[in-house]
Design an enzyme around this catalytic site. Structure first.
Site, PDB file in Angstrom:
ATOM      1  N   CYS A 129     -25.791 -30.328  -6.042  1.00 57.63           N
ATOM      2  CA  CYS A 129     -27.168 -30.712  -5.706  1.00 57.63           C
ATOM      3  C   CYS A 129     -27.460 -32.197  -5.951  1.00 57.63           C
ATOM      4  O   CYS A 129     -28.427 -32.739  -5.426  1.00 57.63           O
ATOM      5  CB  CYS A 129     -28.157 -29.847  -6.485  1.00 57.63           C
ATOM      6  SG  CYS A 129     -27.982 -28.103  -6.099  1.00 57.63           S
ATOM      7  N   HIS A 267     -35.070 -33.417  -6.635  1.00 55.61           N
ATOM      8  CA  HIS A 267     -34.330 -32.312  -6.017  1.00 55.61           C
ATOM      9  C   HIS A 267     -35.251 -31.095  -5.941  1.00 55.61           C
ATOM     10  O   HIS A 267     -35.994 -30.810  -6.878  1.00 55.61           O
ATOM     11  CB  HIS A 267     -33.100 -32.019  -6.886  1.00 55.61           C
ATOM     12  CG  HIS A 267     -32.362 -30.797  -6.467  1.00 55.61           C
ATOM     13  ND1 HIS A 267     -31.988 -30.571  -5.163  1.00 55.61           N
ATOM     14  CD2 HIS A 267     -31.925 -29.727  -7.185  1.00 55.61           C
ATOM     15  CE1 HIS A 267     -31.350 -29.411  -5.099  1.00 55.61           C
ATOM     16  NE2 HIS A 267     -31.304 -28.880  -6.307  1.00 55.61           N
ATOM     17  N   ASN A 297     -33.874 -24.278  -1.736  1.00 54.00           N
ATOM     18  CA  ASN A 297     -32.937 -25.261  -2.297  1.00 54.00           C
ATOM     19  C   ASN A 297     -31.761 -25.431  -1.329  1.00 54.00           C
ATOM     20  O   ASN A 297     -30.931 -24.530  -1.197  1.00 54.00           O
ATOM     21  CB  ASN A 297     -32.467 -24.746  -3.660  1.00 54.00           C
ATOM     22  CG  ASN A 297     -31.511 -25.702  -4.359  1.00 54.00           C
ATOM     23  OD1 ASN A 297     -31.040 -26.671  -3.765  1.00 54.00           O
ATOM     24  ND2 ASN A 297     -31.221 -25.430  -5.617  1.00 54.00           N
TER      25      ASN A 297
HETATM   26  O1  UT7 Z   1     -30.083 -26.759  -7.705  1.00 47.73           O
HETATM   27  C1  UT7 Z   1     -29.926 -26.707  -9.071  1.00 47.73           C
HETATM   28  C2  UT7 Z   1     -29.769 -25.417  -9.531  1.00 47.73           C
HETATM   29  N1  UT7 Z   1     -30.732 -24.446  -9.700  1.00 47.73           N
HETATM   30  C3  UT7 Z   1     -31.868 -24.503 -10.388  1.00 47.73           C
HETATM   31  O2  UT7 Z   1     -32.423 -25.507 -10.690  1.00 47.73           O
HETATM   32  C4  UT7 Z   1     -32.418 -23.184 -10.789  1.00 47.73           C
HETATM   33  C5  UT7 Z   1     -32.915 -23.201 -12.203  1.00 47.73           C
HETATM   34  N2  UT7 Z   1     -33.460 -21.915 -12.642  1.00 47.73           N
HETATM   35  C6  UT7 Z   1     -34.542 -21.353 -12.088  1.00 47.73           C
HETATM   36  O3  UT7 Z   1     -35.159 -21.878 -11.179  1.00 47.73           O
HETATM   37  C7  UT7 Z   1     -35.044 -20.061 -12.697  1.00 47.73           C
HETATM   38  O4  UT7 Z   1     -34.352 -19.775 -13.881  1.00 47.73           O
HETATM   39  C8  UT7 Z   1     -34.915 -18.849 -11.719  1.00 47.73           C
HETATM   40  C9  UT7 Z   1     -35.880 -19.002 -10.566  1.00 47.73           C
HETATM   41  C10 UT7 Z   1     -33.493 -18.729 -11.222  1.00 47.73           C
HETATM   42  C11 UT7 Z   1     -35.272 -17.544 -12.455  1.00 47.73           C
HETATM   43  O5  UT7 Z   1     -36.555 -17.645 -13.020  1.00 47.73           O
HETATM   44  P1  UT7 Z   1     -36.815 -17.158 -14.507  1.00 47.73           P
HETATM   45  O6  UT7 Z   1     -38.253 -17.294 -14.768  1.00 47.73           O
HETATM   46  O7  UT7 Z   1     -35.860 -17.892 -15.397  1.00 47.73           O
HETATM   47  O8  UT7 Z   1     -36.471 -15.611 -14.403  1.00 47.73           O
HETATM   48  P2  UT7 Z   1     -35.361 -14.778 -15.200  1.00 47.73           P
HETATM   49  O9  UT7 Z   1     -33.995 -15.143 -14.729  1.00 47.73           O
HETATM   50  O10 UT7 Z   1     -35.652 -14.811 -16.664  1.00 47.73           O
HETATM   51  O11 UT7 Z   1     -35.673 -13.316 -14.713  1.00 47.73           O
HETATM   52  C12 UT7 Z   1     -36.900 -12.655 -15.079  1.00 47.73           C
HETATM   53  C13 UT7 Z   1     -36.863 -11.268 -14.495  1.00 47.73           C
HETATM   54  C14 UT7 Z   1     -35.579 -10.508 -14.828  1.00 47.73           C
HETATM   55  O12 UT7 Z   1     -35.940  -9.160 -14.999  1.00 47.73           O
HETATM   56  P3  UT7 Z   1     -36.088  -8.537 -16.495  1.00 47.73           P
HETATM   57  O13 UT7 Z   1     -34.738  -8.712 -17.133  1.00 47.73           O
HETATM   58  O14 UT7 Z   1     -37.156  -9.345 -17.164  1.00 47.73           O
HETATM   59  O15 UT7 Z   1     -36.458  -7.120 -16.228  1.00 47.73           O
HETATM   60  C15 UT7 Z   1     -34.756 -10.614 -13.580  1.00 47.73           C
HETATM   61  O16 UT7 Z   1     -33.859  -9.530 -13.414  1.00 47.73           O
HETATM   62  O17 UT7 Z   1     -36.921 -11.346 -13.063  1.00 47.73           O
HETATM   63  C16 UT7 Z   1     -35.824 -10.597 -12.502  1.00 47.73           C
HETATM   64  N3  UT7 Z   1     -35.424 -11.224 -11.260  1.00 47.73           N
HETATM   65  C17 UT7 Z   1     -35.982 -10.950 -10.080  1.00 47.73           C
HETATM   66  N4  UT7 Z   1     -36.966 -10.090  -9.740  1.00 47.73           N
HETATM   67  C18 UT7 Z   1     -37.320 -10.032  -8.452  1.00 47.73           C
HETATM   68  C19 UT7 Z   1     -34.477 -12.197 -11.081  1.00 47.73           C
HETATM   69  N5  UT7 Z   1     -34.420 -12.528  -9.782  1.00 47.73           N
HETATM   70  C20 UT7 Z   1     -35.344 -11.770  -9.135  1.00 47.73           C
HETATM   71  C21 UT7 Z   1     -35.760 -11.671  -7.802  1.00 47.73           C
HETATM   72  N6  UT7 Z   1     -36.745 -10.798  -7.511  1.00 47.73           N
HETATM   73  N7  UT7 Z   1     -35.227 -12.411  -6.813  1.00 47.73           N
END
Ligand code: UT7
Length: 340
Positions: A129, A267, A297
């Site tokens: 990225c 980004h 992204n």
């Molecule tokens: O380009 C550079 C690279 N990428 C980034 O910059 C990404 C950086 N990270 C992020 O943007 C965030 O961490 C994410 C958007 C990937 C995830 O957001 P988060 O607030 O950190 O969510 P999380 O991973 O803690 O997940 C929270 C909950 C989980 O469920 P439980 O364990 O709380 O029951 C996940 O399983 O949300 C669930 N979850 C989803 N639910 C519905 C994860 N992905 C999804 C989804 N739809 N697509």
């Protein structure tokens, strides 16, 4: 013999003789748009979750057979048209991508051939990225040193091909697209461009985070087809501070303050990350270019796509100070300052 000045000039300081001036940008997004609702019919997710956690509403996905070089070529044609530059003038093509058409040759050489460029150099850069900022830095240094005169700097990705469409934690976050920039080395003595151009670039990497964001295979030494794997929380935890630190380093290297920035182009991975960076830097939303909602992204393509959007709707004015920053797998990250 190398003169005294040659030893004293900082590696990345603008040469007193030449500067890389941006002549124009171009964009290409595949026609096929996939909304959050469409995704929620295939995997266990929802429009509400995706919007709330990322700001993303939709992404463009390349058609079958549409390759990174096709996207890059279309973006280059747009950039050349805007810049009023003929293909015969191009003698350097640097393409940032994580999704090359093939392991080799460089996808940039395919773009070179498709454009009909018969001279100069074409090669790829891999910094995920952050790739566009790395490519810009390399091209800027080559132009200022006189190794080339007019460059196409490209960020192009078909990320959809390396996603695990069963992994809701990653597949909802990415899209396909390409952006390109025409950069020309100009003598600083030409009064109308004396102040314009790339002011500085700042590149960093820390390979101890390799496992936080990677593809578990693919071309290369692992020899297996692979998909994106990400520890989203770990990436998120570092993204805000590292990108904001890089912008602060760029501002201070140029003897400026954050108030001098007219446009921040971070980004585009997640609206929450963008908000946190702009809050930490004290740069209001009215000075931040945001495209993540409609494009998701697109990895190395997010920054040139955002630049093209801001150029096309006339937000970017000649003389504006534009700060770019990105972070990607590795981690790699960086910043660039451009006087538009
Ligand atoms: O380009 C550079 C690279 N990428 C980034 O910059 C990404 C950086 N990270 C992020 O943007 C965030 O961490 C994410 C958007 C990937 C995830 O957001 P988060 O607030 O950190 O969510 P999380 O991973 O803690 O997940 C929270 C909950 C989980 O469920 P439980 O364990 O709380 O029951 C996940 O399983 O949300 C669930 N979850 C989803 N639910 C519905 C994860 N992905 C999804 C989804 N739809 N697509």
């Amino acid at each position: 013999m190398r003169g005294f000045l040659g030893w004293c000039l900082p590696m990345n300081a603008a040469s007193p003789l030449k500067r890389s001036v941006v002549l124009g940008c171009g964009a290409y997004l595949p026609a096929n748009i996939v909304t959050n609702d469409a995704l929620s019919k295939r995997i266990d997710t929802s429009d509400e979750w995706i919007r709330k956690r990322t700001g993303i509403r939709q992404r463009h996905i390349a058609a079958d057979g549409e390759l990174t070089s096709d996207l890059a070529l279309a973006a280059c044609r747009e950039a050349l048209k805007f810049a009023g530059v003929a293909v015969e003038e191009i003698d350097l093509i640097v393409l940032a991508t994580t999704t090359p058409d093939n392991t080799f040759p460089a996808t940039a050489t395919r773009v070179q051939s498709a454009l009909g460029v018969k001279r100069g150099m074409a090669f790829d850069i891999q910094a995920v990225c952050s790739g566009f900022i790395y490519a810009l830095s390399v091209a800027d240094n080559m132009l200022r040193l006189g190794q080339a005169s007019t460059a196409l700097v490209i960020g192009a990705e078909v990320f959809s091909r390396i996603l695990d469409w069963e992994d809701r934690g990653t597949c909802v976050l990415f899209g396909d697209g390409a952006g390109a920039m025409v950069l020309r080395a100009m003598p600083v003595s030409e009064s109308d461009v004396a102040e314009r151009g790339v002011m500085s670039t700042h590149l960093y990497s820390d390979g101890s985070h390799y496992d936080a964001l990677y593809v578990d295979g693919g071309p290369g030494s692992t020899g297996t087809a692979g998909h994106v794997r990400m520890d989203g929380k770990e990436v998120y935890r570092h993204a805000v501070n590292l990108m904001a630190d890089a912008v602060e380093a760029a501002v201070s290297a140029n003897g400026m303050t954050l108030d001098d920035i007219n446009w921040l182009i971070p980004h585009q991975a997640n609206m929450r990350i963008i908000d946190s960076i702009s809050r930490r830097l004290g740069i209001g939303e009215d000075r931040v270019v945001i495209t993540v909602q409609g494009q998701a992204n697109t990895s190395a393509a997010t920054i040139p796509l955002a630049l093209a959007a801001a150029q096309d709707d006339n937000r970017l004015k000649s003389g504006d100070i534009v700060a770019l920053t990105a972070l990607g797998g590795g981690f790699t990250w960086g910043a660039a300052m451009i006087r538009w």
